[in-house]
Scaffold this active site. Structure first.
Site, PDB file in Angstrom:
ATOM      1  N   ASP A   1       1.217   7.280 -13.972  1.00 12.42           N
ATOM      2  CA  ASP A   1       2.060   7.229 -12.767  1.00 12.42           C
ATOM      3  C   ASP A   1       1.266   7.625 -11.526  1.00 12.42           C
ATOM      4  O   ASP A   1       1.763   7.471 -10.411  1.00 12.42           O
ATOM      5  CB  ASP A   1       3.286   8.136 -12.916  1.00 12.42           C
ATOM      6  CG  ASP A   1       2.926   9.529 -13.385  1.00 12.42           C
ATOM      7  OD1 ASP A   1       2.439   9.663 -14.524  1.00 12.42           O
ATOM      8  OD2 ASP A   1       3.103  10.486 -12.612  1.00 12.42           O
TER       9      ASP A   1
ATOM     10  N   ARG B   1      10.378  13.376  -5.265  1.00 11.11           N
ATOM     11  CA  ARG B   1      10.367  14.069  -3.971  1.00 11.11           C
ATOM     12  C   ARG B   1       9.698  13.234  -2.897  1.00 11.11           C
ATOM     13  O   ARG B   1       9.235  13.772  -1.906  1.00 11.11           O
ATOM     14  CB  ARG B   1       9.674  15.417  -4.091  1.00 11.11           C
ATOM     15  CG  ARG B   1       8.251  15.323  -4.597  1.00 11.11           C
ATOM     16  CD  ARG B   1       7.548  16.617  -4.364  1.00 11.11           C
ATOM     17  NE  ARG B   1       6.264  16.624  -5.013  1.00 11.11           N
ATOM     18  CZ  ARG B   1       5.391  17.604  -4.893  1.00 11.11           C
ATOM     19  NH1 ARG B   1       5.676  18.648  -4.154  1.00 11.11           N
ATOM     20  NH2 ARG B   1       4.241  17.548  -5.516  1.00 11.11           N
TER      21      ARG B   1
ATOM     22  N   ARG C   1       2.951   9.934   3.968  1.00 14.09           N
ATOM     23  CA  ARG C   1       1.845   9.264   3.270  1.00 14.09           C
ATOM     24  C   ARG C   1       1.864   7.774   3.605  1.00 14.09           C
ATOM     25  O   ARG C   1       2.927   7.159   3.655  1.00 14.09           O
ATOM     26  CB  ARG C   1       2.005   9.488   1.767  1.00 14.09           C
ATOM     27  CG  ARG C   1       0.896   8.889   0.935  1.00 14.09           C
ATOM     28  CD  ARG C   1       0.805   9.552  -0.424  1.00 14.09           C
ATOM     29  NE  ARG C   1       1.987   9.345  -1.246  1.00 14.09           N
ATOM     30  CZ  ARG C   1       2.142   9.884  -2.458  1.00 14.09           C
ATOM     31  NH1 ARG C   1       1.207  10.682  -2.959  1.00 14.09           N
ATOM     32  NH2 ARG C   1       3.219   9.656  -3.154  1.00 14.09           N
TER      33      ARG C   1
HETATM   34  P1  AMP Z   1       3.000  14.767  -9.766  1.00 16.34           P
HETATM   35  O1  AMP Z   1       2.499  15.804 -10.702  1.00 16.34           O
HETATM   36  O2  AMP Z   1       2.962  15.161  -8.315  1.00 16.34           O
HETATM   37  O3  AMP Z   1       2.394  13.418 -10.024  1.00 16.34           O
HETATM   38  O4  AMP Z   1       4.548  14.619 -10.063  1.00 16.34           O
HETATM   39  C1  AMP Z   1       5.045  14.128 -11.286  1.00 16.34           C
HETATM   40  C2  AMP Z   1       6.464  13.706 -11.099  1.00 16.34           C
HETATM   41  O5  AMP Z   1       7.286  14.830 -10.787  1.00 16.34           O
HETATM   42  C3  AMP Z   1       6.663  12.714  -9.967  1.00 16.34           C
HETATM   43  O6  AMP Z   1       7.608  11.764 -10.394  1.00 16.34           O
HETATM   44  C4  AMP Z   1       7.191  13.560  -8.848  1.00 16.34           C
HETATM   45  O7  AMP Z   1       7.997  12.806  -7.951  1.00 16.34           O
HETATM   46  C5  AMP Z   1       7.979  14.613  -9.568  1.00 16.34           C
HETATM   47  N1  AMP Z   1       8.008  15.878  -8.821  1.00 16.34           N
HETATM   48  C6  AMP Z   1       6.949  16.666  -8.525  1.00 16.34           C
HETATM   49  N2  AMP Z   1       7.329  17.751  -7.836  1.00 16.34           N
HETATM   50  C7  AMP Z   1       8.677  17.652  -7.668  1.00 16.34           C
HETATM   51  C8  AMP Z   1       9.678  18.462  -7.029  1.00 16.34           C
HETATM   52  N3  AMP Z   1       9.365  19.590  -6.423  1.00 16.34           N
HETATM   53  N4  AMP Z   1      10.946  18.019  -7.087  1.00 16.34           N
HETATM   54  C9  AMP Z   1      11.265  16.880  -7.707  1.00 16.34           C
HETATM   55  N5  AMP Z   1      10.387  16.084  -8.332  1.00 16.34           N
HETATM   56  C10 AMP Z   1       9.105  16.445  -8.305  1.00 16.34           C
HETATM   57 MG    MG Z   2       2.377  11.777  -9.021  1.00 15.31          MG
END
Ligand code: AMP
Ligand code: MG
Length: 492
Positions: A258, A99, A182
């Site tokens: 990540d 996203r 960001r």
């Molecule tokens: P995060 O927990 O924010 O580090 O996200 C983990 C992964 O999930 C990352 O690759 C994000 O880009 C993906 N991600 C988080 N929220 C969304 C969303 N609403 N739609 C698509 N991908 C998402």
């Molecule tokens: Mg992340």
């Protein structure tokens, strides 16, 4: 990196380059941000825009909210989603920006290069089941806390803007949607290297390593083993970063590989929170059931993540696998000493101690043990120490604390500096305010209801955390007794 060209004269002051897009195709996917119905300004970071030498006055115009929603792209942007993998809670997963869409790299006249990324800008080839969108409150949370970290002197990604989209996102309930812009030295993660390594794509791995060195650690290119030097530089930066987190009581909450930026910036403000009471076991994230990412575990987890990075780099470290492992182990083996050095240097500064002396570490650990045992407020205890040199009772009458205070005073006296000078130096590194969870939640609740004034007020106070005006004293208050423990959410 190519020399910085003259500013392009684009409106807004952007000066784009796309060095990441020139890396092998395996590392990214071209994608356009999705459209949103009604982009509207929520907050714009003028200080940051000025620092980036953008045209803040032009960008902040009402009609330009759509530039920060993805509906309209600045001239010269070249949007892409970055591919990466990652160990999430210890398990390997293929990910990528699901996203977040990188518009490109903005270059300042001083030769700095900054990633400009829209977070919550719609689906990408890496979205898996997700909607590619973000809700307003978590984006404002990222804005607020990243700005607080910056003001605390901790390397971090920044937030240039938040715009609302005029469209709900569906989580447990419908929430107002938003896009955050960001700004980062780069969004290259440990997981970016894991992606290239997992695909056994040596060309991409090597190109990524060279790109990362050129961008963040140019001195490593001249080393005898440049890839080992790159790893060593990243290890050192992380040791410094995590030591800084520890000394402000910052709990990242989701230190998956990540979410670890190799630049050494704090990245990904999902479930993060700051300690109120000192507690090594503190966990705020609602999904971190086993406390993998607890406050006291952050240094160990950083080393665990760096070990995943080293594994990914093995093919580049030496032609012979056994020798590559030996190189990796040697570099990783330096992390504990780096961390300890940074941690002790910062501890001395917080306690007003000059130069290393035998016994310093015991002094620091004894105080932390007492704070943990008694649940003392992490931030306020250090801040109040400066004011409590003559009067330990203003912090606690506990015999353990008085005993510690005597040892500390003896150490201060032996330095021969005036206590007033020590106090002034301490207050320059012990913040009076941090983003306290109960206050953050309150301002976000108001913001979602359309009242931004509590957010603006808290943001202003957090921008000068080492000075607190008496009328803002409430921002230093710990949560009132009986406040339920803070629970934070991931991936919202
Ligand atoms: P995060 O927990 O924010 O580090 O996200 C983990 C992964 O999930 C990352 O690759 C994000 O880009 C993906 N991600 C988080 N929220 C969304 C969303 N609403 N739609 C698509 N991908 C998402
Ligand atoms: Mg992340």
């Amino acid at each position: 990196m190519p020399p910085v060209p003259k500013p392009s004269g684009e409106q807004g002051g952007w000066c784009w380059d796309h060095s990441y897009a020139r890396l092998p195709e395996a590392l990214h996917a071209t994608v356009r941000p999705g459209r949103v119905p009604m982009p509207q300004w929520v907050v714009f970071n003028r200080n940051l825009a000025d620092g980036l030498r953008l045209d803040a006055a032009w960008l902040a115009q009402a009609g330009n909210a759509d530039l920060f929603s993805g509906n309209r792209l600045p001239d010269g942007a070249q949007p892409l989603a970055q591919a990466y993998a990652g160990h999430q809670y210890g398990r390997f997963t293929i990910l990528g920006d699901g996203r977040a869409i990188l518009l490109g790299e903005h270059r300042t006249p001083d030769g700095e290069r900054w990633d400009i990324q829209l977070k919550g800008a719609g689906r990408t080839p890496f979205s898996r089941g997700g909607d590619g969108r973000a809700a307003l409150a978590p984006m404002l949370r990222e804005f607020l806390i990243s700005e607080a970290m910056q003001a605390l002197g901790i390397p971090t990604t920044r937030s240039l803007a938040v715009v609302s989209t005029g469209e709900p996102v569906f989580r447990e309930t419908p929430r107002p949607g938003a896009v955050l812009t960001r700004v980062a030295a780069s969004h290259i993660r440990v997981g970016t290297f894991e992606w290239a390594a997992a695909r056994r794509d040596r060309e991409a791995l090597e190109a990524l390593a060279i790109h990362t060195s050129a961008r963040h650690f140019p001195a490593t290119r001249a080393a005898r083993n440049p890839h080992a030097a790159l790893l060593a530089a990243i290890v050192e930066r992380q040791a410094s970063l995590i030591a800084r987190w520890q000394w402000v009581g910052f709990v990242h909450g989701v230190m998956n590989t990540d979410n670890m930026a190799v630049s050494g910036e704090t990245l990904d403000y999902g479930p993060c929170a700051f300690l109120d009471a000192c507690d090594p076991a503190a966990v705020f994230s609602s999904i971190d059931a086993h406390g993998r990412y607890a406050y006291g575990r952050q240094p160990d987890i950083a080393l665990w993540n760096l070990t995943r990075l080293a594994e990914s780099l093995l093919p580049l470290l030496h032609a012979h696998p056994a020798s590559a492992v030996a190189v990796a182990q040697e570099v990783l083996g330096e992390f504990p000493a780096h961390f300890h050095r940074h941690w002790m240097d910062m501890a001395r500064a917080k306690l007003g101690l000059r130069g290393p002396e035998a016994g310093d570490e015991d002094l620091v650990r004894d105080l932390l043990d007492w704070m943990t045992r008694t649940g003392a407020d992490f931030t306020n205890t250090f801040r109040e120490l400066g004011d409590a040199m003559e009067d330990p009772g203003s912090i606690s009458n506990d015999a353990g604390f008085r005993h510690w205070h005597c040892s500390w005073k003896a150490r201060l006296h032996s330095q021969g500096k005036s206590l007033e000078a020590v106090r002034a130096a301490m207050q320059r590194c012990n913040p009076a305010v941090i983003p306290r969870n109960h206050q953050v939640e309150a301002v976000l609740d108001a913001a979602v209801e359309g009242d931004m004034s509590p957010f603006d007020q808290l943001l202003t106070v957090l921008q000068t955390p080492f000075e607190l005006r008496s009328e803002d004293a409430k921002f230093a208050d710990p949560p009132p007794p009986g406040t339920p423990p803070c629970r934070t959410l991931c991936g919202t």
